[in-house]
Every structure is written in C-alpha cells, then in structure tokens.
Design a protein around this motif. Structure first.
Motif, mmCIF file in Angstrom:
data_model
loop_
_atom_site.group_PDB
_atom_site.id
_atom_site.type_symbol
_atom_site.label_atom_id
_atom_site.label_comp_id
_atom_site.label_asym_id
_atom_site.label_seq_id
_atom_site.Cartn_x
_atom_site.Cartn_y
_atom_site.Cartn_z
ATOM 1 N N ARG A 71 17.548 28.849 10.659
ATOM 2 C CA ARG A 71 17.842 27.419 10.518
ATOM 3 C C ARG A 71 18.243 26.824 11.867
ATOM 4 O O ARG A 71 17.837 25.718 12.213
ATOM 5 C CB ARG A 71 18.955 27.249 9.470
ATOM 6 C CG ARG A 71 19.183 25.837 9.026
ATOM 7 C CD ARG A 71 20.144 25.755 7.841
ATOM 8 N NE ARG A 71 21.406 26.432 8.074
ATOM 9 C CZ ARG A 71 21.904 27.390 7.291
ATOM 10 N NH1 ARG A 71 21.266 27.780 6.234
ATOM 11 N NH2 ARG A 71 23.061 27.950 7.568
ATOM 12 N N ALA A 72 19.015 27.579 12.638
ATOM 13 C CA ALA A 72 19.424 27.095 13.966
ATOM 14 C C ALA A 72 18.205 26.880 14.862
ATOM 15 O O ALA A 72 18.098 25.866 15.555
ATOM 16 C CB ALA A 72 20.397 28.080 14.610
ATOM 17 N N GLY A 73 17.267 27.844 14.816
ATOM 18 C CA GLY A 73 16.058 27.706 15.617
ATOM 19 C C GLY A 73 15.216 26.514 15.179
ATOM 20 O O GLY A 73 14.690 25.767 16.016
ATOM 21 N N ALA A 74 15.092 26.332 13.879
ATOM 22 C CA ALA A 74 14.311 25.204 13.365
ATOM 23 C C ALA A 74 14.947 23.871 13.750
ATOM 24 O O ALA A 74 14.257 22.920 14.140
ATOM 25 C CB ALA A 74 14.178 25.314 11.845
ATOM 26 N N ASN A 75 16.266 23.805 13.648
ATOM 27 C CA ASN A 75 16.956 22.571 14.035
ATOM 28 C C ASN A 75 16.832 22.315 15.531
ATOM 29 O O ASN A 75 16.708 21.160 15.959
ATOM 30 C CB ASN A 75 18.427 22.613 13.622
ATOM 31 C CG ASN A 75 18.602 22.325 12.151
ATOM 32 O OD1 ASN A 75 17.863 21.533 11.564
ATOM 33 N ND2 ASN A 75 19.579 22.981 11.534
ATOM 34 N N ASP A 82 16.749 23.611 23.569
ATOM 35 C CA ASP A 82 16.415 25.016 23.839
ATOM 36 C C ASP A 82 16.868 25.899 22.666
ATOM 37 O O ASP A 82 18.073 26.040 22.410
ATOM 38 C CB ASP A 82 17.099 25.449 25.137
ATOM 39 C CG ASP A 82 16.732 26.857 25.553
ATOM 40 O OD1 ASP A 82 16.573 27.732 24.685
ATOM 41 O OD2 ASP A 82 16.620 27.080 26.769
ATOM 42 N N ALA A 83 15.903 26.514 21.974
ATOM 43 C CA ALA A 83 16.221 27.322 20.792
ATOM 44 C C ALA A 83 17.059 28.544 21.154
ATOM 45 O O ALA A 83 17.939 28.944 20.373
ATOM 46 C CB ALA A 83 14.938 27.747 20.089
ATOM 47 N N ASN A 84 16.813 29.130 22.319
ATOM 48 C CA ASN A 84 17.605 30.302 22.721
ATOM 49 C C ASN A 84 19.070 29.930 22.918
ATOM 50 O O ASN A 84 19.965 30.694 22.538
ATOM 51 C CB ASN A 84 17.045 30.919 24.005
ATOM 52 C CG ASN A 84 15.725 31.622 23.765
ATOM 53 O OD1 ASN A 84 15.488 32.157 22.681
ATOM 54 N ND2 ASN A 84 14.858 31.584 24.754
ATOM 55 N N LEU A 85 19.319 28.775 23.507
ATOM 56 C CA LEU A 85 20.697 28.316 23.696
ATOM 57 C C LEU A 85 21.373 28.079 22.343
ATOM 58 O O LEU A 85 22.495 28.545 22.108
ATOM 59 C CB LEU A 85 20.720 27.024 24.525
ATOM 60 C CG LEU A 85 22.071 26.319 24.618
ATOM 61 C CD1 LEU A 85 23.079 27.195 25.349
ATOM 62 C CD2 LEU A 85 21.924 24.971 25.297
ATOM 63 N N VAL A 86 20.684 27.386 21.457
ATOM 64 C CA VAL A 86 21.262 27.079 20.145
ATOM 65 C C VAL A 86 21.521 28.372 19.363
ATOM 66 O O VAL A 86 22.588 28.553 18.765
ATOM 67 C CB VAL A 86 20.346 26.119 19.360
ATOM 68 C CG1 VAL A 86 20.825 25.962 17.924
ATOM 69 C CG2 VAL A 86 20.273 24.766 20.061
ATOM 70 N N ALA A 88 22.066 31.325 20.604
ATOM 71 C CA ALA A 88 23.181 32.040 21.242
ATOM 72 C C ALA A 88 24.521 31.471 20.771
ATOM 73 O O ALA A 88 25.470 32.215 20.512
ATOM 74 C CB ALA A 88 23.065 31.959 22.759
ATOM 75 N N ILE A 89 24.596 30.164 20.652
ATOM 76 C CA ILE A 89 25.833 29.523 20.183
ATOM 77 C C ILE A 89 26.118 29.940 18.740
ATOM 78 O O ILE A 89 27.248 30.308 18.390
ATOM 79 C CB ILE A 89 25.735 27.990 20.316
ATOM 80 C CG1 ILE A 89 25.711 27.595 21.800
ATOM 81 C CG2 ILE A 89 26.880 27.302 19.567
ATOM 82 C CD1 ILE A 89 25.331 26.156 22.052
ATOM 83 N N PHE A 90 25.087 29.927 17.904
ATOM 84 C CA PHE A 90 25.288 30.314 16.506
ATOM 85 C C PHE A 90 25.622 31.797 16.379
ATOM 86 O O PHE A 90 26.421 32.197 15.530
ATOM 87 C CB PHE A 90 24.081 29.928 15.642
ATOM 88 C CG PHE A 90 24.169 28.515 15.171
ATOM 89 C CD1 PHE A 90 23.750 27.460 15.961
ATOM 90 C CD2 PHE A 90 24.725 28.223 13.939
ATOM 91 C CE1 PHE A 90 23.871 26.148 15.539
ATOM 92 C CE2 PHE A 90 24.851 26.912 13.501
ATOM 93 C CZ PHE A 90 24.422 25.865 14.314
ATOM 94 N N ARG A 91 25.006 32.641 17.226
ATOM 95 C CA ARG A 91 25.335 34.071 17.192
ATOM 96 C C ARG A 91 26.819 34.254 17.511
ATOM 97 O O ARG A 91 27.518 35.039 16.875
ATOM 98 C CB ARG A 91 24.437 34.839 18.179
ATOM 99 C CG ARG A 91 24.774 36.297 18.348
ATOM 100 C CD ARG A 91 24.809 37.139 17.079
ATOM 101 N NE ARG A 91 23.599 37.089 16.297
ATOM 102 C CZ ARG A 91 23.548 37.363 14.977
ATOM 103 N NH1 ARG A 91 24.651 37.728 14.316
ATOM 104 N NH2 ARG A 91 22.436 37.289 14.306
ATOM 105 N N LEU A 92 27.308 33.514 18.510
ATOM 106 C CA LEU A 92 28.725 33.594 18.872
ATOM 107 C C LEU A 92 29.613 33.138 17.710
ATOM 108 O O LEU A 92 30.610 33.794 17.383
ATOM 109 C CB LEU A 92 28.991 32.735 20.119
ATOM 110 C CG LEU A 92 30.417 32.691 20.628
ATOM 111 C CD1 LEU A 92 30.902 34.083 21.014
ATOM 112 C CD2 LEU A 92 30.521 31.750 21.816
ATOM 113 N N LEU A 93 29.259 32.036 17.068
ATOM 114 C CA LEU A 93 30.044 31.548 15.923
ATOM 115 C C LEU A 93 30.065 32.581 14.792
ATOM 116 O O LEU A 93 31.116 32.841 14.194
ATOM 117 C CB LEU A 93 29.477 30.216 15.412
ATOM 118 C CG LEU A 93 29.661 29.015 16.331
ATOM 119 C CD1 LEU A 93 28.845 27.830 15.827
ATOM 120 C CD2 LEU A 93 31.136 28.643 16.448
#
Length: 105
Positions: A71-75, A82-86, A88-93
């Motif tokens: 879902r993070a990548g799709a959003n 940048d999907a990788n940045l998003v 990475a943020i969600f992985r951290l959360l």
C-alpha cells in the motif's frame, strides 16, 4: 492550503506565488501534520498490540506487513514520490511498533 492528487497543478500554482517565508511556513505546517499522523498511527498500532495480546496472537504478521508495504508503494506512485523512500519510512514505523509490542508483553 490542502493537497491531494486531483489538484496537483493547482497546488503547484499556489506554491509558485509564495515567498520564501510563506514556503517555510508551509513546510512547518506539513512537518507538524506529519508528526501528528505518526502519533495517531502509533496510537492505533498500540491498540492493535493490545488486541493481539488479549487474543494471544503473535507480534509479527508478515502478511499484514507486506500489505502495508504494498500500500505504501502504491500510494508513493499515486503521489509521484520515491517509492523506496516511502517504503523505508514505513519499514521503520513497522519495526518501531513491533519493538514496542514486544516490550509491552
């Protein structure tokens, strides 16, 4: 000012007319909103952890984690970020929530 994917051109036009102080004030508002959303997400995740503990469910749910990452990548694609940045943020959360869940058990 609000932003969504339907008025990208309008939002860009609004920003074009702003001075540096106004743009920095806009960033300050966005930063506050980001922190508020992280706090809200953390509260919901804590509640989920309580439900898992009550029902003797494991902390890690790989299927749900993958759904969140997808879902993070799709959003990210939807908003041209940048999907990788998003991700990475969600992985951290996700990892921070899991640490808190393990510590509270």
């Amino acid at each position: 000012m609000s932003y969504d994917d339907t008025d990208t051109d309008e939002a860009a036009t609004d920003l074009d007319g702003m001075g540096l102080d106004e743009l920095r004030a806009e960033i300050e508002d966005i930063d506050r909103e980001l922190v508020e959303l992280i706090a809200r997400r953390t509260y919901v995740a804590d509640t989920i952890a309580e439900v898992k503990a009550r029902n003797d469910l494991p902390t890690t749910d790989e299927t749900q984690e993958q759904a969140v990452m997808d879902r993070a990548g799709a959003n990210a694609e939807r908003f041209d970020v940048d999907a990788n940045l998003v991700k990475a943020i969600f992985r951290l959360l996700i990892e921070l929530n899991k640490v808190e869940q393990r510590e509270s058990r």
